[in-house]
Design an enzyme around this catalytic site. Sequence first.
Site, mmCIF file in Angstrom:
data_model
loop_
_atom_site.group_PDB
_atom_site.id
_atom_site.type_symbol
_atom_site.label_atom_id
_atom_site.label_comp_id
_atom_site.label_asym_id
_atom_site.label_seq_id
_atom_site.Cartn_x
_atom_site.Cartn_y
_atom_site.Cartn_z
ATOM 1 N N ASP A 171 7.056 -29.928 35.572
ATOM 2 C CA ASP A 171 6.126 -29.508 34.293
ATOM 3 C C ASP A 171 6.509 -28.540 33.797
ATOM 4 O O ASP A 171 7.756 -27.729 34.228
ATOM 5 C CB ASP A 171 4.645 -29.362 34.882
ATOM 6 C CG ASP A 171 3.788 -30.011 33.774
ATOM 7 O OD1 ASP A 171 3.709 -29.361 32.532
ATOM 8 O OD2 ASP A 171 3.061 -30.866 33.911
ATOM 9 N N HIS A 196 6.059 -31.112 28.118
ATOM 10 C CA HIS A 196 5.786 -30.531 29.454
ATOM 11 C C HIS A 196 7.276 -30.364 30.319
ATOM 12 O O HIS A 196 7.344 -30.491 31.392
ATOM 13 C CB HIS A 196 4.916 -31.621 30.481
ATOM 14 C CG HIS A 196 3.654 -31.455 29.975
ATOM 15 N ND1 HIS A 196 2.609 -30.586 30.377
ATOM 16 C CD2 HIS A 196 2.918 -32.376 29.358
ATOM 17 C CE1 HIS A 196 1.539 -30.976 29.899
ATOM 18 N NE2 HIS A 196 1.414 -31.685 28.998
ATOM 19 N N GLU A 245 1.098 -35.441 25.958
ATOM 20 C CA GLU A 245 1.096 -34.258 25.439
ATOM 21 C C GLU A 245 2.179 -33.687 24.881
ATOM 22 O O GLU A 245 2.557 -32.458 25.006
ATOM 23 C CB GLU A 245 0.079 -33.580 26.139
ATOM 24 C CG GLU A 245 -1.066 -33.706 26.596
ATOM 25 C CD GLU A 245 -1.868 -32.937 27.601
ATOM 26 O OE1 GLU A 245 -3.172 -32.622 27.593
ATOM 27 O OE2 GLU A 245 -1.057 -32.244 28.499
HETATM 28 C C1 ACM Z 1 -2.751 -35.382 31.313
HETATM 29 O O1 ACM Z 1 -4.018 -35.125 31.588
HETATM 30 N N1 ACM Z 1 -2.106 -34.575 30.270
HETATM 31 C C2 ACM Z 1 -2.302 -36.788 31.527
#
Ligand code: ACM
Length: 631
Positions: A200, A274, A349
């Site tokens: 991440d 991410h 995201e």
């Molecule tokens: C997530 O909670 N962004 C998969």
Amino acid sequence: MKKILLFNLCLLFVASSWAQELSIIPQPVLVQSQPGSFILKNNFTVGVSSNDEVTARVVNYITKKLSVSTGFAFSTGKIEKNSIFRFHLSRLKNSELGTEGYQLNVYPDSVSITANQPAGLFYAVQTFLQLLPKEIESKDPVKNFSWSAPCVRITDYPRFAWRGLMLDVSRHFFTKDQVKQFIDEMVRYKYNRFHWHLTDDEGWRIEIKSLPKLTQVGAWRVPRVGRWAEFSPPTPDEPRNYGGFYTQEEIKEVVQYAKDNFVEVLPEIDMPGHSLAFIASYPEICGTPGTYQVNSGERLIDWTLPGHPAVVNNTIDPSNEKAYELIDKVMGEVANLFPFEYIHMGGDECSKNFWEKNESIAKLMKKEKLQDMNEVQSYFVKRMEKIIESKKKKMIGWDEILEGGLKGNAAVMSWRGSKGGIEAAKLGHQVVMSPNDFAYLDLRQGDALTEPPIYSSVRLNQSYRFEPVPEGVDPKLILGGQGNLWSERLTTWRSVQYMVYPRALSIAETLWSPKESKNWDSFVRKTENHFKRLDVSETKYSTALYDCVFEPQKDDHGKLQIELSTEISGLDIFYTFDETNPDQFYPKYVAPLSVPKDAVTLKVVTYRNRKQIGKQINMPIDELKKRAGIK
Ligand code: ACM
């Protein structure tokens, strides 16, 4: 006739009181209580019908576990007349039991376990351990103790094949041994999928031998303590010494450990968003030239604006062929390390604000006839699927992979509620349900005033309402579900356990037990018994289910009305507005409250049977007004 009726009534009474004593989580399919009890004694014998290596591991598991807390010696061999434990792998397969089901019979003088596969034997063992007193969870021998289990016949098998828990080791690194402990704890409740969120913005945690900078650079950041997303950015000279990673040998060790515990490990490499740890290591994969650093919890995304723009470009450039070369290397090594059929590519995201300014992406759009940024993302997802399938693996991703169109065989993990899962199933994709409104373990379990700060909550009763198969969806496409634990705010192992328990008990019951057998009141009673077991095993858990729940509202005159309730029945709430500390001799809550003039705080506490059970909560009236939308 009367006598027979009376006898039957007595039987019913005795049977139901036996039944009540059992606190098995997840609830088995069929439990038939029998009279009497089995008592485990020293020098017990274990007989096994087959001599395969996997069954031997299950036998080793239970003998080791039993001997730790009892201190007893044991011997193992073939099934003999005097065998105390009898493990049968059936030759004639029982189709009802499937690959993970079992039959467990506890008699006064022995325990018999039958299953089609060793996994079934393993789950029978987990059930049997829960029949023994809580002291079985002790890490040290308990002397002069009667190790008794009620006699019972149990037939059991899971509702879903995929029963998962996800652990984020990127935001905070947890060691190999902690990960093994996580697996130890999850199998007690018959979970069988460990989703390892390995990368991440805050850290890259898996050694990739062909790309050493991923762990030389990407695994380290500056330390910060306080409130996540409010941290000050690192200064250039600050040492980056907080973090860590798993060597490939350690990964193999964990994967083998999981396999020995009948758990498949799902690795996640989160892309194209991410990806700051990846970019900090290899900035050439980012569409914005520059030098980057691993995020340390300073603000990275503006969640208040539409489209959630990134403050720093944390995305991989989908128009960059060099990026795909690097990802191919990563996936090749990942595929070799993890035997599970799936690799998770993330996909969640991904901010598009930097992509919108990228000329190379504009060219790609023209060439590939991509209409918008969602289609650009979808182009990236398709390339991922190609790479992952070239490694003989199937791809799974968060529900954003549906955006811009999803083709191929990818499975979808639905997290923004169940919406994505429903859409994916309608398109014929397989789905794992992990909706944030029921199955997110990083969210609050109690009132914001008493819990670590986070933007939302999932109380235990809410998590118990989790239903993985939405109406109108073909159940065959729902592989199962999982609870997800993100670790932005979890700096210690104790805080990890606190968030997992007791909600993991509730999700376990949803994923294993027949839907019709779920019962909240019974689950709460069982959970309370499991609290005692968690105490003995020194596992931390939340007791927020005992606390008062505040429901402030604006009445027709714009005034504050406060409803109070509790998640579980049988609790009394006592309250006061006078700034003293309430107890059971204070006013008991019976109807919604209006606030006396000048009152500043509403103090509440819960009792059960005249004993305090919940925390005292001192709630500012201004806070309640804010929650009710009163200025
Ligand atoms: C997530 O909670 N962004 C998969």
